[in-house]
Write a protein that holds these residues in place. Structure first.
Motif, PDB file in Angstrom:
ATOM      1  N   ASP A   8      28.834  37.967  39.381  1.00  0.00           N
ATOM      2  CA  ASP A   8      30.159  38.518  39.160  1.00  0.00           C
ATOM      3  C   ASP A   8      30.658  38.841  40.601  1.00  0.00           C
ATOM      4  O   ASP A   8      30.058  38.741  41.495  1.00  0.00           O
ATOM      5  CB  ASP A   8      30.036  39.715  38.313  1.00  0.00           C
ATOM      6  CG  ASP A   8      31.288  40.280  37.404  1.00  0.00           C
ATOM      7  OD1 ASP A   8      32.296  39.324  37.805  1.00  0.00           O
ATOM      8  OD2 ASP A   8      31.159  41.137  36.653  1.00  0.00           O
ATOM      9  N   LEU A   9      31.941  39.482  40.438  1.00  0.00           N
ATOM     10  CA  LEU A   9      32.613  39.497  41.620  1.00  0.00           C
ATOM     11  C   LEU A   9      32.686  41.081  42.145  1.00  0.00           C
ATOM     12  O   LEU A   9      32.578  41.074  43.503  1.00  0.00           O
ATOM     13  CB  LEU A   9      33.986  39.010  41.878  1.00  0.00           C
ATOM     14  CG  LEU A   9      34.737  38.744  42.839  1.00  0.00           C
ATOM     15  CD1 LEU A   9      33.967  37.932  43.718  1.00  0.00           C
ATOM     16  CD2 LEU A   9      36.347  38.003  42.619  1.00  0.00           C
ATOM     17  N   GLU A  10      32.842  41.901  41.145  1.00  0.00           N
ATOM     18  CA  GLU A  10      33.032  43.304  41.367  1.00  0.00           C
ATOM     19  C   GLU A  10      32.026  43.960  42.346  1.00  0.00           C
ATOM     20  O   GLU A  10      32.159  44.809  43.130  1.00  0.00           O
ATOM     21  CB  GLU A  10      33.361  44.206  40.335  1.00  0.00           C
ATOM     22  CG  GLU A  10      34.741  43.804  39.814  1.00  0.00           C
ATOM     23  CD  GLU A  10      34.607  42.647  38.610  1.00  0.00           C
ATOM     24  OE1 GLU A  10      33.651  41.838  38.602  1.00  0.00           O
ATOM     25  OE2 GLU A  10      35.777  42.363  37.922  1.00  0.00           O
ATOM     26  N   HIS A  62      32.399  35.415  37.093  1.00  0.00           N
ATOM     27  CA  HIS A  62      33.748  36.273  37.028  1.00  0.00           C
ATOM     28  C   HIS A  62      34.873  35.796  36.412  1.00  0.00           C
ATOM     29  O   HIS A  62      35.091  34.527  36.956  1.00  0.00           O
ATOM     30  CB  HIS A  62      33.898  36.734  38.244  1.00  0.00           C
ATOM     31  CG  HIS A  62      35.196  37.696  38.636  1.00  0.00           C
ATOM     32  ND1 HIS A  62      35.216  38.844  37.994  1.00  0.00           N
ATOM     33  CD2 HIS A  62      36.426  37.286  39.150  1.00  0.00           C
ATOM     34  CE1 HIS A  62      36.338  39.326  38.358  1.00  0.00           C
ATOM     35  NE2 HIS A  62      37.162  38.344  38.659  1.00  0.00           N
ATOM     36  N   HIS A 119      33.754  48.611  34.782  1.00  0.00           N
ATOM     37  CA  HIS A 119      34.325  48.448  33.575  1.00  0.00           C
ATOM     38  C   HIS A 119      33.195  47.474  32.681  1.00  0.00           C
ATOM     39  O   HIS A 119      32.045  47.496  33.290  1.00  0.00           O
ATOM     40  CB  HIS A 119      35.603  47.301  33.981  1.00  0.00           C
ATOM     41  CG  HIS A 119      35.147  46.200  34.664  1.00  0.00           C
ATOM     42  ND1 HIS A 119      34.607  45.905  35.678  1.00  0.00           N
ATOM     43  CD2 HIS A 119      34.906  44.837  33.695  1.00  0.00           C
ATOM     44  CE1 HIS A 119      34.415  44.801  36.012  1.00  0.00           C
ATOM     45  NE2 HIS A 119      34.559  44.132  35.075  1.00  0.00           N
TER      46      HIS A 119
END
Ligand SMILES: [Zn+2]
Length: 263
Positions: A8-10, A62, A119
């Motif tokens: 994922d990116l966050e 992502h 999130h």
């Protein structure tokens, strides 16, 4: 040994503001892609140190887009990416045969204080998810689906809050914290060399400890609840198998952990 690295990116080192994760054509997003590749390279190297002949697949997770940068792909792995990613059920084709999963660049669930870019599923939508009455985020969702295929999650990387959430739900799998939030988009970052050293060492340790890990599961059937932050978003939702129980909330019963996204 076959290792799947789900990205994922966050939760990537150096990513700390929403703009880095939401505007694919923006300069900050392009920089975030490069940060993602550097984290992935560190994890691939760590895996190879511990399992020289491993088949390593790095999965682009992502958003719906193409987040990988080909010229920054570390050798020794295959990279699954592109556009128009097939639906979740295609995991049935991809996941079987893997021995271990790593969650790279993950983040804490919606509502978590002092967590970078927290999130669950939709960073704009504000959705929240419960399984068997326990609110859960993407770490648990991913671990459940991997668990359905008998694949243990052996490592999770992200910020401090990601590490805490991982330990709370998955026990003592290897966690690698690459940043510490003091707010949603503000906090301490590490120098890239330091973050990558932690990721590389963590991945090697995680592969080494694989025999101690067990696939994550919940008691079946799983009772799922999806809550939207406002009525209009709930009105716009087209349920596949859930029932609406109030203005904001849908509930479903899942016979298989594979189906937990299928509200
Ligand atoms: Zn994401």
């Amino acid at each position: 040994m076959r290792i799947l690295i789900s990205t994922d990116l966050e939760g990537v080192s150096g990513v700390c503001v929403w703009e880095q994760t939401r505007e694919p054509t923006g300069a900050m997003y392009q920089e975030a892609r490069r940060l993602l590749m550097a984290d992935a390279a560190a994890v691939v190297k760590g895996c190879r140190e511990a399992a020289a002949d491993a088949d390593i697949v790095v999965c682009d997770g992502h958003g719906g887009g193409f987040n990988f940068v080909p010229e920054l792909m570390a050798p020794g792995a295959r990279y699954l990416t592109g556009r128009a990613r097939p639906a979740f059920s295609r995991r049935e084709d991809l996941y079987p045969g893997f021995d271990a999963a790593i969650l790279l660049g993950f983040h804490a669930m919606a509502g978590t204080p002092n967590a970078f870019l927290a999130h669950t599923q939709s960073s704009l939508g504000g959705n929240r998810y419960w399984y068997n009455e326990v609110e859960s985020g993407e770490i648990v969702q991913s671990a459940l689906v991997f668990g359905h295929f008998g694949i243990p999650v052996i490592m999770v990387s992200g910020d401090d809050a990601t590490a805490r959430e991982t330990r709370r739900f998955l026990g003592d799998v290897v966690t690698v914290s690459v940043k510490e939030a003091l707010g949603e988009q503000f906090g301490f970052l590490l120098a890239p060399q330091e973050a990558h050293a932690r990721l590389r060492a963590g991945a090697a340790r995680a592969v080494h400890c694989l025999p101690e890990r067990r696939p994550f599961s919940l008691e079946l059937p799983i009772r799922g609840r999806l809550r939207f932050p406002d009525k209009s978003r709930a009105d716009a939702f087209r349920p596949r198998r859930s029932n609406r129980v109030d203005d904001y909330t849908f509930e479903a019963v899942f016979e298989r952990a594979l189906d937990i996204y299928e509200f």
